[in-house]
Write a protein that holds these residues in place. Structure first.
Motif, short mmCIF file in Angstrom:
data_model
loop_
_atom_site.label_atom_id
_atom_site.label_comp_id
_atom_site.label_asym_id
_atom_site.label_seq_id
_atom_site.Cartn_x
_atom_site.Cartn_y
_atom_site.Cartn_z
N LEU A 4 0.81 -1.22 0.00
CA LEU A 4 0.00 0.00 0.00
C LEU A 4 0.84 1.27 0.00
CD1 LEU A 4 -2.71 -1.07 2.61
CD2 LEU A 4 -3.06 -0.79 0.14
N LEU A 5 2.15 1.16 0.21
CA LEU A 5 2.96 2.38 0.31
C LEU A 5 2.89 3.24 -0.96
CD1 LEU A 5 6.05 0.98 2.26
CD2 LEU A 5 4.11 2.32 3.14
N PRO A 6 2.96 2.65 -2.17
CA PRO A 6 2.79 3.51 -3.36
C PRO A 6 1.40 4.14 -3.43
CG PRO A 6 3.82 1.43 -3.95
CD PRO A 6 3.34 1.28 -2.54
N ASP A 7 0.38 3.43 -2.92
CA ASP A 7 -0.98 3.99 -2.91
C ASP A 7 -1.06 5.19 -1.97
OD1 ASP A 7 -2.29 1.93 -4.62
OD2 ASP A 7 -1.69 0.62 -2.98
N ALA B 48 -8.60 9.20 4.71
CA ALA B 48 -8.88 9.85 6.00
C ALA B 48 -7.59 10.24 6.69
CB ALA B 48 -9.70 8.90 6.88
N ALA B 49 -6.56 9.39 6.58
CA ALA B 49 -5.31 9.66 7.28
C ALA B 49 -4.55 10.83 6.66
CB ALA B 49 -4.43 8.41 7.27
N VAL B 50 -4.65 11.01 5.34
CA VAL B 50 -3.92 12.11 4.69
C VAL B 50 -4.81 13.34 4.49
CG1 VAL B 50 -2.39 10.49 3.52
CG2 VAL B 50 -4.41 11.37 2.31
N ALA C 173 0.51 4.31 10.98
CA ALA C 173 1.97 4.38 11.12
C ALA C 173 2.64 4.75 9.81
CB ALA C 173 2.50 3.06 11.65
N ALA C 174 2.16 4.17 8.70
CA ALA C 174 2.80 4.41 7.40
C ALA C 174 2.62 5.87 6.96
CB ALA C 174 2.24 3.47 6.36
#
Length: 320
Positions: free
Chosen positions: A180-183, A249-251, A315-316
């Motif tokens: 999911l990091l690239p997403d 939501a996190a960003v 966390a990411a």
């Protein structure tokens, strides 16, 4: 090769405690700077276990040396250096890394070489040294006999290690949350991401930190060591639609997931520097997941880990 004056990359760093206790366990971890390899190293060091971290880049191994680990420079397809690395180990963690080489014209050839080198190093250490157990990082793709692309070598790695005679546990881990990091980066930049996988497809998402802890527990003898494959998954199957909502939501953005065609994905990969061979293999692997050919079997003994998707995304996003 004259070992009277070994190649600098074959020299290991030892702590005084390790030199004074030659009969102690020693756990060799290959691909120690990869996401999963580093998780294994950290989990072992956190419990005071002696570690030999093996990687391609001495500078990237330096943080482990600072924590008291021995380090050893070797690519995974170099039988001589790997044999030197695991010669004194009582347990070893082995895996295929990198997971893909974007511009490779024949990634299977590299995997064959890495499998052969690691298997021979394990065989030598088992027959002539102290090695008594191995843990491999396999994957849920090993459940599918026709797996291709970047995951082609997983089941072959299992078979090669089993053929050495050393007792081995093969961790057939599910879909890495780190995918999911690239997403996260795309959604932060544009509010959108996408791919071949259906957004409502349940995926056995698991964090590499949890896989590392499980591997370390097998090596240390905390878990009963029953040779053979064991599936490793997270606390619940989750979908990409859920992941995208959590990331948005996190960003602080309204996020969307766009389903893309195989041709569009292949074109994007080649435009990004992938060879035709690697682009085709990556698309084939993803379609195997999308169509259910790669799936978890969930036999008795499946290991369920603890990191939730919510915890991983939080966390990411904080650290990326």
């Amino acid at each position: 090769m004259n070992l009277t004056h070994p190649h600098p990359d074959l020299r290991e760093r030892r702590s005084p405690e390790q030199d004074a206790s030659p009969e102690r366990d020693l756990f060799a971890v290959t691909a120690a700077t990869s996401a999963t390899g580093s998780a294994v190293v950290r989990a072992l060091l956190d419990h005071g276990a002696p570690v030999l971290a093996v990687g391609r880049d001495r500078e990237r191994l330096h943080p482990y040396a600072e924590r008291g680990a021995r380090t050893h420079v070797s690519p995974l397809d170099d039988e001589e250096r790997l044999t030197a690395a695991v010669a004194d180990a009582t347990g070893a963690f082995v895996m295929l890394a990198p997971g893909f080489i974007p511009d490779s014209p024949d990634f299977q050839a590299y995997q064959r070489a890495a499998i052969a080198a690691q298997a021979q190093a394990v065989r030598n250490a088992y027959r002539h040294g102290r090695l008594r157990r191995v843990v491999t990082l396999s994957g849920w793709a090993a459940n599918h006999p026709g797996a291709s692309g970047p995951v082609w070598g997983l089941e072959r790695l299992e078979r090669a290690i089993d053929a050495t005679g050393v007792p081995a546990v093969h961790l057939r881990a599910g879909w890495f949350m780190e995918n999911l990091l690239p997403d996260i980066a795309a959604i932060r930049a544009t509010g959108a991401t996408g791919g071949l996988l259906p957004p409502d497809l349940p995926l056995p998402m698991v964090a590499t930190s949890d896989i590392g802890r499980v591997a370390a527990e097998f090596l240390r003898g905390v878990r009963p060591f029953v040779p053979g494959p064991v599936e490793v998954t997270g606390p619940a199957d989750r979908t990409l639609a859920e992941a995208v909502r959590l990331i948005g939501a996190a960003v602080g953005r309204t996020a969307r997931y766009e389903v893309r065609t195989a041709d569009d994905v292949r074109a994007a990969l080649t435009a990004g520097g992938f060879s035709d061979h690697m682009a085709d293999g990556t698309v084939a692997m993803t379609l195997d997941v999308a169509h259910g050919r790669i799936r978890m079997r969930r036999p008795a003994g499946t290991i369920v880990t603890t990191t939730t998707l919510e915890e991983f995304v939080r966390a990411a996003v904080t650290t990326s």
